[in-house]
Scaffold this motif. Structure first.
Motif, mmCIF file in Angstrom:
data_model
loop_
_atom_site.group_PDB
_atom_site.id
_atom_site.type_symbol
_atom_site.label_atom_id
_atom_site.label_comp_id
_atom_site.label_asym_id
_atom_site.label_seq_id
_atom_site.Cartn_x
_atom_site.Cartn_y
_atom_site.Cartn_z
ATOM 1 N N VAL A 1 10.580 -10.508 88.928
ATOM 2 C CA VAL A 1 10.303 -9.163 88.429
ATOM 3 C C VAL A 1 9.687 -8.324 89.540
ATOM 4 C CG1 VAL A 1 9.012 -7.789 86.759
ATOM 5 C CG2 VAL A 1 9.937 -10.008 86.079
ATOM 6 N N GLN A 2 10.277 -7.180 89.817
ATOM 7 C CA GLN A 2 9.700 -6.226 90.776
ATOM 8 C C GLN A 2 9.116 -5.061 89.981
ATOM 9 O OE1 GLN A 2 13.232 -7.145 91.455
ATOM 10 N NE2 GLN A 2 12.228 -8.938 92.319
ATOM 11 N N LEU A 3 7.918 -4.665 90.350
ATOM 12 C CA LEU A 3 7.213 -3.617 89.615
ATOM 13 C C LEU A 3 6.904 -2.452 90.537
ATOM 14 C CD1 LEU A 3 4.674 -5.926 87.760
ATOM 15 C CD2 LEU A 3 6.782 -4.972 86.841
ATOM 16 N N GLN A 4 7.093 -1.249 90.036
ATOM 17 C CA GLN A 4 6.833 -0.035 90.804
ATOM 18 C C GLN A 4 5.944 0.872 89.983
ATOM 19 O OE1 GLN A 4 8.216 0.729 93.968
ATOM 20 N NE2 GLN A 4 6.955 2.563 94.025
ATOM 21 N N ALA A 5 4.707 1.033 90.418
ATOM 22 C CA ALA A 5 3.771 1.914 89.732
ATOM 23 C C ALA A 5 3.825 3.303 90.349
ATOM 24 C CB ALA A 5 2.355 1.361 89.827
ATOM 25 N N SER A 6 3.672 4.306 89.505
ATOM 26 C CA SER A 6 3.691 5.687 89.989
ATOM 27 C C SER A 6 2.899 6.575 89.046
ATOM 28 C CB SER A 6 5.135 6.197 90.099
ATOM 29 O OG SER A 6 5.743 6.233 88.819
ATOM 30 N N GLY A 7 2.691 7.827 89.466
ATOM 31 C CA GLY A 7 2.025 8.800 88.616
ATOM 32 C C GLY A 7 0.618 9.142 89.030
ATOM 33 N N GLY A 8 0.096 8.463 90.038
ATOM 34 C CA GLY A 8 -1.256 8.748 90.484
ATOM 35 C C GLY A 8 -1.327 10.047 91.266
ATOM 36 N N GLY A 9 -2.539 10.402 91.654
ATOM 37 C CA GLY A 9 -2.729 11.616 92.432
ATOM 38 C C GLY A 9 -4.172 12.056 92.391
ATOM 39 N N LEU A 10 -4.403 13.247 92.899
ATOM 40 C CA LEU A 10 -5.745 13.847 92.877
ATOM 41 C C LEU A 10 -5.840 14.759 91.666
ATOM 42 C CD1 LEU A 10 -8.470 14.477 94.198
ATOM 43 C CD2 LEU A 10 -7.314 16.258 95.530
ATOM 44 N N VAL A 11 -6.779 14.462 90.782
ATOM 45 C CA VAL A 11 -6.922 15.223 89.538
ATOM 46 C C VAL A 11 -8.383 15.585 89.324
ATOM 47 C CG1 VAL A 11 -4.895 14.189 88.453
ATOM 48 C CG2 VAL A 11 -7.134 13.112 88.200
ATOM 49 N N GLN A 12 -8.591 16.490 88.391
ATOM 50 C CA GLN A 12 -9.954 16.919 88.069
ATOM 51 C C GLN A 12 -10.493 16.107 86.896
ATOM 52 O OE1 GLN A 12 -11.559 20.410 88.686
ATOM 53 N NE2 GLN A 12 -10.338 20.694 90.531
ATOM 54 N N ALA A 13 -11.783 15.932 86.845
ATOM 55 C CA ALA A 13 -12.414 15.290 85.703
ATOM 56 C C ALA A 13 -12.052 16.049 84.430
ATOM 57 C CB ALA A 13 -13.921 15.241 85.888
ATOM 58 N N GLY A 14 -11.719 15.303 83.396
ATOM 59 C CA GLY A 14 -11.326 15.902 82.133
ATOM 60 C C GLY A 14 -9.827 16.085 81.977
ATOM 61 N N ASP A 15 -9.088 15.976 83.077
ATOM 62 C CA ASP A 15 -7.625 16.118 83.015
ATOM 63 C C ASP A 15 -6.995 14.868 82.423
ATOM 64 O OD1 ASP A 15 -6.976 17.983 86.101
ATOM 65 O OD2 ASP A 15 -7.691 18.606 84.117
ATOM 66 N N PRO A 16 -5.822 15.033 81.829
ATOM 67 C CA PRO A 16 -5.041 13.869 81.392
ATOM 68 C C PRO A 16 -4.157 13.364 82.524
ATOM 69 C CG PRO A 16 -3.951 15.855 80.674
ATOM 70 C CD PRO A 16 -5.191 16.283 81.413
ATOM 71 N N LEU A 17 -3.630 12.171 82.349
ATOM 72 C CA LEU A 17 -2.745 11.602 83.363
ATOM 73 C C LEU A 17 -1.907 10.518 82.704
ATOM 74 C CD1 LEU A 17 -2.259 11.711 86.531
ATOM 75 C CD2 LEU A 17 -3.672 9.651 86.635
ATOM 76 N N ARG A 18 -0.680 10.360 83.177
ATOM 77 C CA ARG A 18 0.139 9.262 82.716
ATOM 78 C C ARG A 18 0.690 8.498 83.909
ATOM 79 N NH1 ARG A 18 5.621 9.290 79.017
ATOM 80 N NH2 ARG A 18 6.560 9.897 81.007
ATOM 81 N N LEU A 19 0.413 7.226 83.944
ATOM 82 C CA LEU A 19 0.964 6.350 84.960
ATOM 83 C C LEU A 19 2.160 5.606 84.377
ATOM 84 C CD1 LEU A 19 -2.304 4.773 86.425
ATOM 85 C CD2 LEU A 19 -1.147 6.877 87.103
ATOM 86 N N SER A 20 3.118 5.314 85.244
ATOM 87 C CA SER A 20 4.301 4.570 84.829
ATOM 88 C C SER A 20 4.449 3.322 85.676
ATOM 89 C CB SER A 20 5.555 5.434 84.978
ATOM 90 O OG SER A 20 5.481 6.586 84.167
ATOM 91 N N CYS A 21 4.983 2.287 85.068
ATOM 92 C CA CYS A 21 5.287 1.043 85.766
ATOM 93 C C CYS A 21 6.719 0.687 85.401
ATOM 94 C CB CYS A 21 4.325 -0.044 85.347
ATOM 95 S SG CYS A 21 4.687 -1.670 86.037
ATOM 96 N N VAL A 22 7.606 0.812 86.375
ATOM 97 C CA VAL A 22 9.017 0.530 86.149
ATOM 98 C C VAL A 22 9.332 -0.839 86.725
ATOM 99 C CG1 VAL A 22 11.376 1.275 86.564
ATOM 100 C CG2 VAL A 22 9.571 2.976 86.244
ATOM 101 N N ALA A 23 10.018 -1.652 85.942
ATOM 102 C CA ALA A 23 10.331 -3.015 86.347
ATOM 103 C C ALA A 23 11.814 -3.182 86.610
ATOM 104 C CB ALA A 23 9.889 -3.990 85.265
ATOM 105 N N SER A 24 12.114 -4.105 87.494
ATOM 106 C CA SER A 24 13.506 -4.474 87.751
ATOM 107 C C SER A 24 13.532 -5.971 88.018
ATOM 108 C CB SER A 24 14.065 -3.705 88.945
ATOM 109 O OG SER A 24 13.320 -3.979 90.112
ATOM 110 N N GLY A 25 14.730 -6.533 87.977
ATOM 111 C CA GLY A 25 14.856 -7.960 88.229
ATOM 112 C C GLY A 25 15.067 -8.717 86.939
#
Length: 130
Positions: A1-25
């Motif tokens: 299984v290969q995993l690729q995480a994404s969605g991070g970044g520089l955000v402000q306190a109180g902001d929402p965020l969604r991270l994704s982990c896409v798998a292959s294999g």
């Protein structure tokens, strides 16, 4: 299984965020999946996990109530949704897959141990400014 995480970044306190982990294999839909994070100078911390069916979820104490883990097996993707970020959420977020052979239920720390996981993604940086 290969995993690729994404969605991070520089955000402000109180902001929402969604991270994704896409798998292959291999058949990802059979694997439980967890998210961990690591801040500079600190140990890797369990954030959340979800069983391969998606019917059970587990959360670390510091994120319970603010983070939600979910999965879409048709897209081979696991998500980590945050409704309100705090500066202490800063770190590199990793997704990881645990073997279908692992079974645990009814215990908050069922999926909390990094040693349980067989495959890890490369991580995505989340930086929360105050």
């Amino acid at each position: 299984v290969q995993l690729q995480a994404s969605g991070g970044g520089l955000v402000q306190a109180g902001d929402p965020l969604r991270l994704s982990c896409v798998a292959s294999g291999r058949t990802f839909s059979n694997w439980g999946t967890g998210w961990f994070r690591q801040a500079p100078g600190k140990e890797r911390e369990f954030v959340a996990a979800i069983t391969w069916t998606g019917d059970s979820t587990y959360y670390g104490a510091s994120v319970k109530g603010r983070f939600t883990i979910s999965r879409d097996n048709a897209k081979n993707t696991v998500y980590l949704q945050v409704i309100s970020l705090k500066p202490e959420d800063t770190g590199v977020y990793y997704c990881a897959a645990v073997s279908p052979a692992y079974h645990c239920s009814g215990y908050d720390l069922c999926y909390a141990g990094p040693q349980l996981y067989d495959y890890w993604g490369q991580g995505t940086q989340v930086t929360v400014s105050s």
